[in-house]
Every structure is written in C-alpha cells, then in structure tokens.
Enzyme design. Structure first.
Site, mmCIF file in Angstrom:
data_model
loop_
_atom_site.group_PDB
_atom_site.id
_atom_site.type_symbol
_atom_site.label_atom_id
_atom_site.label_comp_id
_atom_site.label_asym_id
_atom_site.label_seq_id
_atom_site.Cartn_x
_atom_site.Cartn_y
_atom_site.Cartn_z
ATOM 1 N N GLN A 180 0.841 -1.200 0.000
ATOM 2 C CA GLN A 180 0.000 0.000 0.000
ATOM 3 C C GLN A 180 0.877 1.251 0.000
ATOM 4 O O GLN A 180 1.675 1.461 0.920
ATOM 5 C CB GLN A 180 -0.936 0.057 1.214
ATOM 6 C CG GLN A 180 -1.954 1.194 1.020
ATOM 7 C CD GLN A 180 -2.805 1.510 2.224
ATOM 8 O OE1 GLN A 180 -2.280 1.690 3.321
ATOM 9 N NE2 GLN A 180 -4.111 1.608 2.030
ATOM 10 N N TYR B 192 -5.640 11.009 4.233
ATOM 11 C CA TYR B 192 -4.273 11.286 3.757
ATOM 12 C C TYR B 192 -4.337 12.013 2.407
ATOM 13 O O TYR B 192 -5.411 12.436 1.989
ATOM 14 C CB TYR B 192 -3.457 9.984 3.757
ATOM 15 C CG TYR B 192 -3.404 9.416 5.158
ATOM 16 C CD1 TYR B 192 -2.657 10.059 6.147
ATOM 17 C CD2 TYR B 192 -4.175 8.319 5.517
ATOM 18 C CE1 TYR B 192 -2.658 9.596 7.451
ATOM 19 C CE2 TYR B 192 -4.179 7.845 6.828
ATOM 20 C CZ TYR B 192 -3.422 8.485 7.794
ATOM 21 O OH TYR B 192 -3.430 8.041 9.084
HETATM 22 C C1 LIG Z 1 -3.651 -0.700 13.740
HETATM 23 C C2 LIG Z 1 -4.329 -0.219 12.499
HETATM 24 C C3 LIG Z 1 -3.581 0.404 11.507
HETATM 25 C C4 LIG Z 1 -4.181 0.817 10.312
HETATM 26 N N1 LIG Z 1 -3.394 1.330 9.315
HETATM 27 C C5 LIG Z 1 -3.930 1.539 8.079
HETATM 28 C C6 LIG Z 1 -3.093 1.823 6.969
HETATM 29 O O1 LIG Z 1 -1.860 1.872 7.066
HETATM 30 N N2 LIG Z 1 -3.696 2.001 5.770
HETATM 31 C C7 LIG Z 1 -5.057 1.928 5.608
HETATM 32 O O2 LIG Z 1 -5.561 2.092 4.485
HETATM 33 N N3 LIG Z 1 -5.866 1.652 6.645
HETATM 34 C C8 LIG Z 1 -5.332 1.425 7.854
HETATM 35 N N4 LIG Z 1 -6.140 1.018 8.898
HETATM 36 C C9 LIG Z 1 -7.591 0.844 8.636
HETATM 37 C C10 LIG Z 1 -7.886 -0.608 8.249
HETATM 38 O O3 LIG Z 1 -7.324 -0.944 7.001
HETATM 39 C C11 LIG Z 1 -9.391 -0.867 8.205
HETATM 40 O O4 LIG Z 1 -9.960 -0.103 7.170
HETATM 41 C C12 LIG Z 1 -10.050 -0.517 9.537
HETATM 42 O O5 LIG Z 1 -9.338 -1.101 10.615
HETATM 43 C C13 LIG Z 1 -11.484 -1.004 9.612
HETATM 44 O O6 LIG Z 1 -11.543 -2.416 9.439
HETATM 45 P P1 LIG Z 1 -11.777 -3.408 10.679
HETATM 46 O O7 LIG Z 1 -13.036 -2.973 11.322
HETATM 47 O O8 LIG Z 1 -11.853 -4.764 10.071
HETATM 48 O O9 LIG Z 1 -10.597 -3.268 11.595
HETATM 49 C C14 LIG Z 1 -5.575 0.635 10.114
HETATM 50 C C15 LIG Z 1 -6.325 0.038 11.126
HETATM 51 C C16 LIG Z 1 -5.730 -0.414 12.295
HETATM 52 C C17 LIG Z 1 -6.567 -1.104 13.327
#
Ligand SMILES: Cc1cc2nc3c(=O)[nH]c(=O)nc-3n(C[C@H](O)[C@H](O)[C@H](O)COP(=O)(O)O)c2cc1C
Length: 357
Positions: free
Chosen positions: A99, A180
């Site tokens: 990414q 971002y």
């Molecule tokens: C620890 C953490 C770091 C994340 N870092 C990114 C990232 O680097 N890039 C991104 O697009 N989303 C990032 N996210 C968002 C996740 O990709 C995802 O969209 C979000 O956690 C919601 O999904 P979930 O409910 O399954 O956790 C991050 C989420 C978490 C929990």
C-alpha cells in the site's frame, strides 16, 4: 451470487484463492531507515492464508511520511528489505500488494531528516495531533502544493510502484482513504484550490485520476488497486457531498481497468451499492454497515458477500489478532481479541505472538 469466503475470485492480475483480504495496517515497526525487519517477514508469513494481503501504508518519498517508524519504498535498502517479505509470503503460498501512502498534511517537520513541512492541497491544518514519544504534536498548516509539487509527487508514486514490483510485490494499492493526501484532494474541507485540482467534484478527482493513470501506465492497471473511505472523517476530513464526490470519482477512474476498488464502508450501504454498480472491476468491501465504532465482524463480511455487494471483503483488526483467520472462520471461531496498546511500535508482542487455533 457468492455465498462464502472460500471460493476463488480474480482481481486484475491477482487470482485469489479465497475472498478474505487482509486490510492494510500501519504497525510502526520499521525503526531504522524505513526498512522492514525479520519480524515483519514473520508477521506477514503468519497471515499468508489470506486471499490477498495488503501491507501497511508505505511512504513513496521522505516527504510522504506521516508517522514515526513507518517503512518506505524509495531507496534500494528498503526495496531489498521488502523483497524478503514478498519472497517469504510467496513461498508460504500467499499474495501481497504494497500500500502506497503519501500522508499529505498529516505529519510533522520533526519526523523528517530534512525538517520539511508537510504538503497539502490547501494551507489548511487537520486540527488533529500526532503521537510522538515526546507527547502529541499538532499537525501544522501544510505548504500548499504547487503544480510542480503535484507532478513531483506523482513521479515519486510511480517510482515507488516500480520499486514495489522490483521488490516482488504482486501489485500496489493507492491509499485514497482515511484523510491522507489523496483523500485531502477529494474532500472539499481540505481542498479549497481554485485551479484545475479544486473547486468542483471533477476537479477534486483530478489528482487521483492523474496518479492512477501514471501508476497504471508504469506497472500495469491490472496490478493497481485504489482504497477509498467515503464519509470517513479521520484526520479532520469533511465532505459536504460524499455521494456526489465519490460517484464522480468512480466514474472517472473506472475506465482505467484497475485490479480492484477497496472501499471502507461508513454505515451507508446504499452508497456502497451505488459505487459497486458503477465500478466495472473487482470490488473489495471493508464492511461497516453501521457507523464504524468497532471492528468489522465475520458475519458482516459473510452477509456482504451473500448480498452481492462485494467480490471480496477485507478485515483489519480481525487479521491483526488472528493470523489464521480463514481457519477460524471455517471453524466458526473463536477469535483472539486485538490489543490496541501494541498496535503501533514496539516489538514482537502484539505483532507476531497472537496464537493460532
Ligand atoms: C492498527 C491499524 C492500523 C491501520 N493502518 C492503516 C493503513 O496503514 N492504511 C489503511 O488504508 N488503513 C489502515 N487502517 C484501517 C484498516 O485498514 C481498516 O480499514 C479498519 O481497521 C477497519 O476495518 P476493521 O473494522 O476490520 O478493523 C488501520 C487500522 C488499524 C486497526
């Protein structure tokens, strides 16, 4: 219509054996020179049973770095470090895309070796602050990007995408979500430009359209995905017409034939259906049919597939805490709980030590 996680699906050049995508997650464990370490190799290998792994956000240039200890793909040592990850994931039978994220106005001069100020579409601060070991720091007012800055930034992404392919990635995902740089251009609360990159929904799409065109031209559209998060207000984002903005985006990006569109849902299933209907390729949904105040659940992903609103579903938190997520889904659980205290930075704890079934 697909009814389960365990049937294959194609996304551009990517043949996924199942419909479970590991969502990108920043883990801030590249403490030196933006290079990932052996621990990161282990972390991704543990999760190689995903249909597709999307890595943590990677900065395409030093100026695109928004946080401490995040990895890059802009110098040869970083490429070599990632090569070890991709080789190991492939040896374990997995697929992995990198990414690419430029953080735009999210960042701070003190994070950068050259002390440069963050860039943004307009000189408007996020109003949020950034974690550092010395305490929180306010995001500064960014430097408004000139047309030359835009061209340089796109060229940096192109080079980073080429580097990703050299590093053995199966493709790249452009991070257009969560406040971002790409999202800052799309949102009218952060983009008040009066040139060709702002002022109307079509103009606000121009940056990402040029970026997609350039990156797809360099590495092949069928290896490029785009992540968006319509309606997500992270990092001080405001959008006065979310549906209008994102239908314009999808209409303008659709002709490029990208591998997939990855959409973070924000409690608006109707908008997801509209975008899905307008998108000709594979559609990956991060399912949040209700306001995303908690992690997505397995049943929400299964339901989205059953309802035909997505070709594949991504989970973040579930993958973070459950390296063997497909096996657990087949078994109907149980699932480990994620520990937010170890999300960012630190060592193997909360990174490579979540147990398998
Ligand atoms: C620890 C953490 C770091 C994340 N870092 C990114 C990232 O680097 N890039 C991104 O697009 N989303 C990032 N996210 C968002 C996740 O990709 C995802 O969209 C979000 O956690 C919601 O999904 P979930 O409910 O399954 O956790 C991050 C989420 C978490 C929990």
């Amino acid at each position: 219509m697909t009814t389960d996680f365990f049937s294959p699906v194609t996304a551009g050049k990517l043949d996924l054996p199942n419909r479970l995508v590991m969502a990108p997650m920043t883990r801030s464990r590249a403490p030196e020179g933006g290079r990932v370490t052996d621990l990161t190799v282990e972390y991704y290998v543990q999760r190689a049973s995903a249909g597709l792994i999307v890595t943590e956000a990677i900065q395409p240039s030093p100026r695109g770095q928004g946080y401490l200890w995040t990895p890059g793909l802009h110098d040869p040592a970083q490429v070599a470090a990632w090569r070890r990850v991709t080789d190991a994931v492939h040896d374990a039978g997995g697929r992995i895309v990198g990414q690419l994220m430029h953080s735009g106005r999210v960042g701070h001069p003190s994070l950068r070796p050259d002390g440069t100020n963050p860039l943004g579409p307009s000189p408007l601060a996020s109003g949020q602050s950034l974690f550092t070991p010395d305490g929180p720091l306010e995001h500064p007012v960014p430097d408004e990007m000139t047309v030359e800055d835009i061209a340089t930034t796109i060229a940096d992404f192109v080079q980073a995408a080429r580097n990703a392919i050299e590093a053995g990635f199966d493709g790249v995902e452009l991070h257009g979500a969560n406040g971002y740089l790409i999202h800052q251009f799309l949102a009218d609360g952060s983009n008040v430009r009066t040139d060709a990159y702002g002022g109307s929904a079509g103009h606000r799409v121009r940056f990402v359209r040029e970026l997609v065109e350039a990156v797809a031209g360099a590495v092949g559209a069928e290896r490029v995905g785009l992540k968006i998060s319509p309606g997500v207000t992270a990092n001080g984002i405001t959008e006065s017409d979310t549906a209008g903005q994102y239908t314009t985006l999808v209409r303008e990006i659709a002709p490029y034939g990208l591998a997939y569109l990855h959409v973070v849902e924000s409690g608006n299933r109707e908008l997801i259906r509209t975008l899905r209907a307008a998108w000709p390729g594979a559609f990956v949904l991060n399912p949040h049919p209700e306001e995303p105040t908690r992690a997505a659940r397995p049943d929400e992903g299964a339901q989205a597939l059953r309802d035909g609103v997505a070709d594949a579903v991504s989970f973040g938190t579930l993958w973070l805490a459950n390296p063997d997520l497909p096996a657990r889904l087949r078994a109907g659980g149980p699932y480990n709980e994620a520990d937010p205290a170890t999300f960012y930075g630190g060592d193997h704890r909360g990174y490579t030590d979540y147990p398998v079934l």
